[in-house]
Design an enzyme around this catalytic site. Sequence first.
Site, PDB file in Angstrom:
ATOM      1  CD  GLU A   1      32.127  66.756  55.390  1.00  0.00           C
ATOM      2  OE1 GLU A   1      31.819  66.124  54.370  1.00  0.00           O
ATOM      3  OE2 GLU A   1      32.133  66.230  56.523  1.00  0.00           O
TER       4      GLU A   1
ATOM      5  CG  ASP B   1      34.653  61.263  45.533  1.00  0.00           C
ATOM      6  OD1 ASP B   1      34.048  60.207  45.354  1.00  0.00           O
ATOM      7  OD2 ASP B   1      34.675  61.847  46.645  1.00  0.00           O
TER       8      ASP B   1
HETATM    9  N1  ADE Z   1      32.620  61.194  50.805  1.00  0.00           N
HETATM   10  C1  ADE Z   1      33.169  61.829  49.758  1.00  0.00           C
HETATM   11  N2  ADE Z   1      33.453  60.971  48.771  1.00  0.00           N
HETATM   12  C2  ADE Z   1      33.075  59.756  49.206  1.00  0.00           C
HETATM   13  C3  ADE Z   1      33.118  58.478  48.648  1.00  0.00           C
HETATM   14  N3  ADE Z   1      33.625  58.265  47.437  1.00  0.00           N
HETATM   15  N4  ADE Z   1      32.659  57.436  49.386  1.00  0.00           N
HETATM   16  C4  ADE Z   1      32.142  57.641  50.624  1.00  0.00           C
HETATM   17  N5  ADE Z   1      32.077  58.841  51.203  1.00  0.00           N
HETATM   18  C5  ADE Z   1      32.528  59.895  50.499  1.00  0.00           C
END
Ligand code: ADE
Length: 263
Positions: A33, A231
């Site tokens: 990141e 996601d």
């Molecule tokens: N960072 C990236 N995807 C995530 C998720 N599904 N839950 C929490 N933090 C995240």
Amino acid sequence: MGLKKISLYVLFIFSFSSSNAQRIAIVGAMPEEIKLLTDTLKQKKIIKKDGLVYYKGKIHTQKVVILKSGIGKVNAAYSTTKLISRFKVSKIIFTGVAGGVHPESYPGDMVVATSVFHHDYAKHLADQYIVRATTNLEGKLNPLYFKSDSLLLLLAKSVISDISFEKINEHKPQVFFGKIATGDVFLSNTEKAKWLYREFDAFATEMEGAALGQIAFQNHIPFLVIRSCSDNANNQAHVDFNEFKKPAADNAIRLVMGILDKM
Ligand code: ADE
């Protein structure tokens, strides 16, 4: 005082104040990141302190300090606290990935937080889960939603059309502005993701934003959280996360760099 002594004194004051000049802090939780940022940094200086690694330097013409906070709310609160006690920070921008919970979001879409809140600071009764506002160190009630700085939000809006984001899974990222829900949970659960959208109108969920937002709020420092969805926080999220986290993280950084360029 002789001339030599005076010049040494002036030099000392000058070097102290310039190294201590106000900087924009950029924070990400994981190495991916912040990588593109630290690779781009000019006049790079690395400072190691309190278990943290600070990267000082310039991006475009802006003086910045970049920091990897580590994952989760405790690490984010610790790192932000150390950061603002060590540097004169004028603003903090968090950059990183998230799980999108808006029904129309795809992996790759981005969320610029209008505010951040803790979805796991709550009262859990037999038949009710009530998310609550935190209190500061003096016991005074904080807002439930920590608002992003309006100037940084305007800047973000104004630069979006100039930036070319990388496609993710053949999808051209869209940029949303909305609430981000933070908790010490990697969410890979379709029902809970839907709940975050339904109950709070959240656009994404992640694990650091509100912790940083709370510390920034309590110290009167303007902040902005920018997240790119690796996601959808659904049952498939743990798979998508590994596949898309790197290009998603880079897209969030592209937006940060666009903002820095316009400041
Ligand atoms: N960072 C990236 N995807 C995530 C998720 N599904 N839950 C929490 N933090 C995240």
